[in-house]
Design a protein around this motif. Structure first.
Motif, short mmCIF file in Angstrom:
data_model
loop_
_atom_site.label_atom_id
_atom_site.label_comp_id
_atom_site.label_asym_id
_atom_site.label_seq_id
_atom_site.Cartn_x
_atom_site.Cartn_y
_atom_site.Cartn_z
N THR A 59 -23.29 -37.48 29.92
CA THR A 59 -24.21 -36.49 29.35
C THR A 59 -23.93 -35.08 29.88
O THR A 59 -23.75 -34.89 31.08
CB THR A 59 -25.66 -36.87 29.65
OG1 THR A 59 -25.89 -38.20 29.16
CG2 THR A 59 -26.64 -35.91 28.99
N HIS A 85 -26.54 -42.81 22.87
CA HIS A 85 -27.46 -41.78 23.33
C HIS A 85 -26.70 -40.53 23.83
O HIS A 85 -25.61 -40.24 23.35
CB HIS A 85 -28.37 -42.38 24.41
CG HIS A 85 -29.67 -41.66 24.61
ND1 HIS A 85 -30.63 -41.57 23.63
CD2 HIS A 85 -30.17 -40.98 25.69
CE1 HIS A 85 -31.67 -40.88 24.10
NE2 HIS A 85 -31.41 -40.51 25.35
N GLY A 86 -27.29 -39.81 24.78
CA GLY A 86 -26.69 -38.57 25.24
C GLY A 86 -25.40 -38.75 25.99
O GLY A 86 -24.63 -37.80 26.14
N SER A 89 -23.36 -38.54 22.57
CA SER A 89 -23.62 -37.48 21.59
C SER A 89 -24.34 -36.28 22.18
O SER A 89 -24.78 -35.40 21.44
CB SER A 89 -24.42 -38.04 20.41
OG SER A 89 -25.68 -38.53 20.82
N ASP A 90 -24.47 -36.20 23.50
CA ASP A 90 -24.84 -34.95 24.16
C ASP A 90 -23.90 -34.72 25.33
O ASP A 90 -24.29 -34.26 26.40
CB ASP A 90 -26.29 -34.96 24.62
CG ASP A 90 -26.71 -33.58 25.17
OD1 ASP A 90 -26.10 -32.57 24.76
OD2 ASP A 90 -27.63 -33.52 26.01
N GLN A 105 -24.25 -34.34 17.15
CA GLN A 105 -24.60 -33.70 18.41
C GLN A 105 -26.11 -33.64 18.53
O GLN A 105 -26.80 -33.19 17.62
CB GLN A 105 -24.01 -32.29 18.47
CG GLN A 105 -24.47 -31.44 19.63
CD GLN A 105 -24.07 -32.00 20.98
OE1 GLN A 105 -22.97 -32.53 21.14
NE2 GLN A 105 -24.95 -31.89 21.97
N TRP A 106 -26.62 -34.07 19.67
CA TRP A 106 -28.06 -33.98 19.94
C TRP A 106 -28.50 -32.52 20.02
O TRP A 106 -27.80 -31.68 20.58
CB TRP A 106 -28.37 -34.66 21.28
CG TRP A 106 -29.76 -34.36 21.76
CD1 TRP A 106 -30.88 -35.04 21.43
CD2 TRP A 106 -30.16 -33.32 22.63
NE1 TRP A 106 -31.97 -34.48 22.03
CE2 TRP A 106 -31.56 -33.41 22.79
CE3 TRP A 106 -29.48 -32.29 23.30
CZ2 TRP A 106 -32.29 -32.53 23.58
CZ3 TRP A 106 -30.20 -31.40 24.09
CH2 TRP A 106 -31.61 -31.53 24.22
N HIS A 109 -35.43 -33.65 21.13
CA HIS A 109 -36.21 -34.91 21.06
C HIS A 109 -37.68 -34.53 21.18
O HIS A 109 -38.29 -34.66 22.23
CB HIS A 109 -35.78 -35.95 22.10
CG HIS A 109 -35.52 -35.42 23.48
ND1 HIS A 109 -36.51 -34.90 24.27
CD2 HIS A 109 -34.37 -35.35 24.19
CE1 HIS A 109 -35.98 -34.54 25.44
NE2 HIS A 109 -34.69 -34.80 25.41
N TYR A 141 -34.15 -39.01 18.90
CA TYR A 141 -33.16 -37.94 18.85
C TYR A 141 -33.13 -37.24 17.49
O TYR A 141 -33.01 -37.89 16.45
CB TYR A 141 -31.77 -38.51 19.14
CG TYR A 141 -31.32 -38.35 20.58
CD1 TYR A 141 -32.21 -38.11 21.61
CD2 TYR A 141 -29.96 -38.46 20.91
CE1 TYR A 141 -31.77 -37.97 22.92
CE2 TYR A 141 -29.52 -38.31 22.21
CZ TYR A 141 -30.43 -38.06 23.22
OH TYR A 141 -30.00 -37.91 24.51
N MET A 143 -30.70 -34.91 15.50
CA MET A 143 -29.27 -34.71 15.58
C MET A 143 -28.76 -33.72 14.53
O MET A 143 -29.34 -33.60 13.45
CB MET A 143 -28.54 -36.06 15.34
CG MET A 143 -28.97 -37.20 16.24
SD MET A 143 -28.48 -36.96 17.95
CE MET A 143 -26.69 -37.04 17.79
N THR A 187 -27.93 -43.66 18.84
CA THR A 187 -28.66 -42.68 19.65
C THR A 187 -29.71 -43.34 20.55
O THR A 187 -30.38 -42.66 21.33
CB THR A 187 -29.36 -41.63 18.76
OG1 THR A 187 -30.37 -42.25 17.97
CG2 THR A 187 -28.36 -40.92 17.87
N HIS A 190 -32.10 -44.24 26.17
CA HIS A 190 -32.30 -43.16 27.13
C HIS A 190 -32.06 -43.63 28.56
O HIS A 190 -31.47 -42.91 29.37
CB HIS A 190 -33.72 -42.61 26.97
CG HIS A 190 -34.10 -41.58 27.98
ND1 HIS A 190 -33.43 -40.39 28.12
CD2 HIS A 190 -35.08 -41.57 28.93
CE1 HIS A 190 -33.98 -39.67 29.09
NE2 HIS A 190 -34.97 -40.38 29.59
#
Length: 217
Positions: A59, A85-86, A89-90, A105-106, A109, A141, A143, A187, A190
């Motif tokens: 992340t 998740h991040g 995609s973050d 891309q995040w 939230h 998320y 996105m 996504t 967490h």
């Protein structure tokens, strides 16, 4: 034997080490040889072009030019890329080549940890087989996503925490191609405890296996 590389680190709030351990167990059980790395320099190794699968769990953070260039070339050449998740995609917010490859891309939230529903968009896809829409509690998320993604599951925003997005249907799980490589992303996830949700874990485990290139001869 299929081979996988898990590269984990970055922001610790997403529990990268714990998530990496779960992936490692799954992959060993599914017949992979697995290597772990805790630094993005692993992405610059020419040997990654021979892998079946790469799982990034990193992340935010930074990725060097030579690292992202080698990683994207490997996927374009046929190496699978998958993650959640991040951690996927973050990751590497300033690396647009990486975001292009991931397909999303995040950006937000709203409400942080909330209750929401994951709806199955393609029940006939083998990754989603037998899974029905299910309740979920986590970060929902929001996105920015590539319209070329093949969306497998979605969520709908209630607007409670951001009224202007009420009714927005957002991809939660997708798969795509990047060159010859297969890319899978969810996504959800967490923190590592969310892997205990059977639907989340089943989708993710099937997805990483789908993304992985077949054993090299």
């Amino acid at each position: 034997m299929r081979t996988a590389l898990i590269v984990y680190g970055g922001w610790q709030g997403h529990e990268p080490e714990e998530c990496a351990a779960i992936y490692r167990r799954w992959l060993h059980e599914d017949g992979f040889s697995v290597r772990m790395a805790t630094d993005t320099t692993a992405f610059a190794d020419p040997a990654i072009h021979d892998l079946s699968l790469i799982i990034p769990i990193f992340t935010m953070s930074k990725i060097a030019k030579e690292e992202v260039e080698n990683l994207t070339r490997a996927v374009q050449g046929g190496v699978g890329l998958a993650g959640h998740h991040g951690g996927m995609s973050d990751a590497f917010r300033d690396a647009v080549e990486y975001q292009f490859m991931v397909g999303g891309q995040w950006v937000a939230h709203p409400g942080n940890i909330v209750d929401y529903t994951v709806d199955i968009a393609k029940p006939d896809d083998p990754i989603m087989a037998g899974i029905k829409s299910f309740p979920y509690t986590s970060e929902q998320y929001y996105m920015h996503v590539d319209p070329a993604n093949e969306v497998l599951a979605t969520t709908t925003f209630s607007g409670e925490h951001a009224p202007w997005i009420e009714g927005v249907v957002m991809p939660v799980v997708w798969k795509r191609r990047h060159g010859a490589g297969r890319v899978f992303h969810s996504t959800l996830g967490h923190q590592a405890k969310e892997f205990e949700v059977s639907e989340m874990a089943t989708i993710l485990r099937r997805g990483i296996n789908w993304a992985a290139r077949d054993e090299q001869v």
